[in-house]
Every structure is written in C-alpha cells, then in structure tokens.
Design a protein around this motif. Structure first.
Motif, mmCIF file in Angstrom:
data_model
loop_
_atom_site.group_PDB
_atom_site.id
_atom_site.type_symbol
_atom_site.label_atom_id
_atom_site.label_comp_id
_atom_site.label_asym_id
_atom_site.label_seq_id
_atom_site.Cartn_x
_atom_site.Cartn_y
_atom_site.Cartn_z
ATOM 1 N N SER A 1 58.248 1.069 -55.412
ATOM 2 C CA SER A 1 58.044 0.497 -54.085
ATOM 3 C C SER A 1 57.572 -0.933 -54.302
ATOM 4 N N GLY A 2 58.479 -1.888 -54.155
ATOM 5 C CA GLY A 2 58.159 -3.259 -54.519
ATOM 6 C C GLY A 2 57.991 -3.345 -56.028
ATOM 7 N N ALA A 3 56.857 -3.911 -56.468
ATOM 8 C CA ALA A 3 56.566 -3.994 -57.901
ATOM 9 C C ALA A 3 55.788 -2.786 -58.402
ATOM 10 N N ASP A 4 55.497 -1.844 -57.522
ATOM 11 C CA ASP A 4 54.685 -0.676 -57.885
ATOM 12 C C ASP A 4 55.584 0.451 -58.425
ATOM 13 N N ARG A 5 55.303 0.872 -59.628
ATOM 14 C CA ARG A 5 56.050 1.994 -60.219
ATOM 15 C C ARG A 5 55.406 3.286 -59.704
ATOM 16 N N ILE A 6 56.125 4.037 -58.887
ATOM 17 C CA ILE A 6 55.574 5.204 -58.205
ATOM 18 C C ILE A 6 55.739 6.475 -59.030
ATOM 19 N N TRP A 7 56.966 6.685 -59.520
ATOM 20 C CA TRP A 7 57.224 7.963 -60.185
ATOM 21 C C TRP A 7 58.344 7.795 -61.204
ATOM 22 N N SER A 8 58.298 8.583 -62.305
ATOM 23 C CA SER A 8 59.325 8.515 -63.340
ATOM 24 C C SER A 8 59.425 9.856 -64.057
ATOM 25 N N THR A 9 60.650 10.239 -64.411
ATOM 26 C CA THR A 9 60.843 11.471 -65.190
ATOM 27 C C THR A 9 60.311 11.329 -66.609
ATOM 28 N N ALA A 10 60.068 10.089 -67.065
ATOM 29 C CA ALA A 10 59.559 9.874 -68.420
ATOM 30 C C ALA A 10 58.063 10.129 -68.527
ATOM 31 N N ASP A 11 57.379 10.312 -67.399
ATOM 32 C CA ASP A 11 55.939 10.582 -67.426
ATOM 33 C C ASP A 11 55.682 12.082 -67.635
ATOM 34 N N CYS A 12 54.659 12.366 -68.473
ATOM 35 C CA CYS A 12 54.179 13.727 -68.693
ATOM 36 C C CYS A 12 55.304 14.680 -69.120
ATOM 37 N N VAL A 13 56.085 14.254 -70.102
ATOM 38 C CA VAL A 13 57.176 15.084 -70.623
ATOM 39 C C VAL A 13 56.610 15.975 -71.717
ATOM 40 N N SER A 14 56.860 17.254 -71.620
ATOM 41 C CA SER A 14 56.386 18.184 -72.640
ATOM 42 C C SER A 14 57.447 18.326 -73.734
ATOM 43 N N GLY A 15 56.994 18.539 -74.962
ATOM 44 C CA GLY A 15 57.921 18.689 -76.078
ATOM 45 C C GLY A 15 58.542 17.365 -76.475
ATOM 46 N N GLU A 16 59.716 17.412 -77.129
ATOM 47 C CA GLU A 16 60.381 16.203 -77.601
ATOM 48 C C GLU A 16 61.012 15.415 -76.459
ATOM 49 N N GLY A 17 61.356 16.104 -75.400
ATOM 50 C CA GLY A 17 61.933 15.409 -74.250
ATOM 51 C C GLY A 17 63.376 15.002 -74.450
ATOM 52 N N THR A 18 64.050 15.584 -75.456
ATOM 53 C CA THR A 18 65.466 15.273 -75.687
ATOM 54 C C THR A 18 66.334 16.439 -75.226
ATOM 55 N N GLU A 19 67.548 16.103 -74.811
ATOM 56 C CA GLU A 19 68.505 17.115 -74.376
ATOM 57 C C GLU A 19 69.910 16.550 -74.641
ATOM 58 N N VAL A 20 70.494 16.927 -75.767
ATOM 59 C CA VAL A 20 71.798 16.395 -76.178
ATOM 60 C C VAL A 20 72.896 17.250 -75.562
ATOM 61 N N LYS A 21 73.841 16.559 -74.920
ATOM 62 C CA LYS A 21 74.964 17.242 -74.282
ATOM 63 C C LYS A 21 76.284 16.713 -74.853
ATOM 64 N N GLN A 22 77.259 17.600 -74.887
ATOM 65 C CA GLN A 22 78.605 17.207 -75.278
ATOM 66 C C GLN A 22 79.381 16.790 -74.034
ATOM 67 N N LEU A 23 80.003 15.627 -74.130
ATOM 68 C CA LEU A 23 80.743 15.086 -72.987
ATOM 69 C C LEU A 23 82.220 14.998 -73.340
ATOM 70 N N GLN A 24 83.014 15.743 -72.620
ATOM 71 C CA GLN A 24 84.461 15.640 -72.752
ATOM 72 C C GLN A 24 84.965 14.502 -71.856
ATOM 73 N N ARG A 25 86.058 13.922 -72.247
ATOM 74 C CA ARG A 25 86.615 12.811 -71.487
ATOM 75 C C ARG A 25 86.895 13.224 -70.045
ATOM 76 N N GLY A 26 86.280 12.501 -69.100
ATOM 77 C CA GLY A 26 86.535 12.727 -67.679
ATOM 78 C C GLY A 26 85.778 13.880 -67.068
ATOM 79 N N VAL A 27 85.020 14.649 -67.858
ATOM 80 C CA VAL A 27 84.259 15.777 -67.312
ATOM 81 C C VAL A 27 82.809 15.333 -67.122
ATOM 82 N N PRO A 28 82.301 15.223 -65.895
ATOM 83 C CA PRO A 28 80.959 14.666 -65.670
ATOM 84 C C PRO A 28 79.843 15.654 -66.011
ATOM 85 N N TYR A 29 78.772 15.068 -66.510
ATOM 86 C CA TYR A 29 77.522 15.810 -66.608
ATOM 87 C C TYR A 29 76.762 15.532 -65.314
#
Length: 228
Positions: free
Chosen positions: A154-182
C-alpha cells in the motif's frame, strides 16, 4: 675592222668583256642561292622551330609542378581497398535437455484477480497465479513461496508477502511442459505479515492495495483492489 678595236689593245678589250659576263653570271648565281636559303630558313621557320618542343621535353615546363600536385592529390584521396574481415563465429548453443532448469526467457508469469475490486466486511481478496513454459522441452522451476513471491503493498508500505514466515526450505520444484500452465490459487486473510513471524499479526486497515507476483527478474502485472 671593228671601229672599237684599236690596234695594239684588242686583247685587253676582249678579256674585259669576258670578265664582265663571268661576274654577271656569278652575281645571278649568288642571288638565286641566297633566295633559296632565305625561303628555307627565314623568320617563319625559325619561329616554328622555336615553338615546336624537342622530343623528350615537356611542351609547357611551367605546368610540371601542377601535374605533379594533381598526381599527389589523386594518390592521397584514392579510396583504400577494403580490408577483408573475418566473420565472427556464432556460438552454437547446446540444445536443452529435458528436466533442466527453465530459462527465464522461456517463462510467462501472470496473475488474475484483485483488479479494481472492493472487498468489504470479512470478504477476502483471492488471486490466481499462472506460470507457463514456452521452451522446446520439459523444464523445471521452483514455485515455492520464496522463489515465486506474491506481495501486497500500500504505497511504500509492504503489507504482506508469501516469503514471510515460511516453514522448512520453502522450495517447491515443478516440471513444466511446453504450453501447460502451472496454476496457484491464493486467498489473503487481510492481515499483515512480517519477518519476525508474530503469532497474531494485526489486520490490514481499509484502503487501496496493490498485488504483484515476483519471480527472479520477472514481474506480473499489478492488481489494484480496495478493502472496506
């Protein structure tokens, strides 16, 4: 008897006459010879001989420096022959193998939802994030909350982010086929977040907010919405 011939001097008179004739002949011969020599070597011939250049000499000696200067100028301004250039070899890119990390240039990141919408009371904003690969083969991408961050400001104020308070490694690797959306669907609980992971974060105040997805150097379009 000739009256002019007196006794005793006939021989003198005869030889004087013969000498006069001889002198006259010599005079005529001299005149003819002089006339012939004058016709062949008179003033006109002398002038013509003087005006004709002798072989091997320049007709206008004063023009020699000018000609030399023109030759020098022509040599100085002549276009140099082009220097052959060796074409640069184009590096051959190795084809990607299936399962290698996706190149950012092959990914399309987008977000739907939260565009000029009003959320009143207890209603919560919802967002739909999509990631599509345009690469030739299957590739992998980390779509975890840190690598694919959804941020609300909100303006210059950072309100919320998915990167805050992440438990574990916080990684999730996905396979992406051409043209198939995640696809990832997200609902915001209208509360602030912070890196200190407090148990009860304060609620966000009514106002205008902006949502965006960030992934490496990629940015989605902004979604503007309002809380009431």
């Amino acid at each position: 008897m000739d009256p002019d011939t007196m006794p005793g001097d006939g021989g003198d008179i005869y030889w004087r006459r013969r000498m006069s004739v001889l002198v006259a002949v010599l005079v005529v011969v001299a005149v003819v010879a002089w006339a012939c020599s004058s016709g062949g070597s008179g003033p006109e011939r002398t002038s013509s001989a003087q005006s004709s250049p002798s072989p091997g000499t320049s007709a206008t000696p004063a023009a020699d420096p000018l000609l030399a200067g023109l030759r020098t100028l022509a040599m100085g301004t002549a276009s140099p022959s082009p220097t052959p250039t060796t074409p640069k070899a184009t590096p051959v890119q190795r084809p990607k193998r299936p399962g290698e990390p996706c190149a950012e240039g092959d990914l399309v990141l987008s977000m739907q939802g939260g565009r000029e919408q009003i959320y009143a009371g207890e209603s919560r904003p919802t967002f739909l994030v999509t990631l599509v690969s345009t690469g030739p083969v299957m590739c992998t991408a980390d779509v975890g909350p840190r690598a694919m961050e959804i941020r609300i400001t909100s303006g210059a104020d950072r309100i919320w982010s998915t990167a805050d308070c992440v438990s574990g490694e916080g990684t999730e690797v996905k396979q992406l086929q051409r043209g198939v959306p995640y696809v990832r669907s997200l609902e915001w609980d209208r509360r602030r977040s912070s890196s200190d992971c407090r148990a009860t974060p304060p609620p966000a105040l009514p106002g205008t907010y902006v949502a965006m997805v960030r992934m490496g150097k990629m940015r989605s379009t902004k979604g503007v919405f309002h809380l009431r």
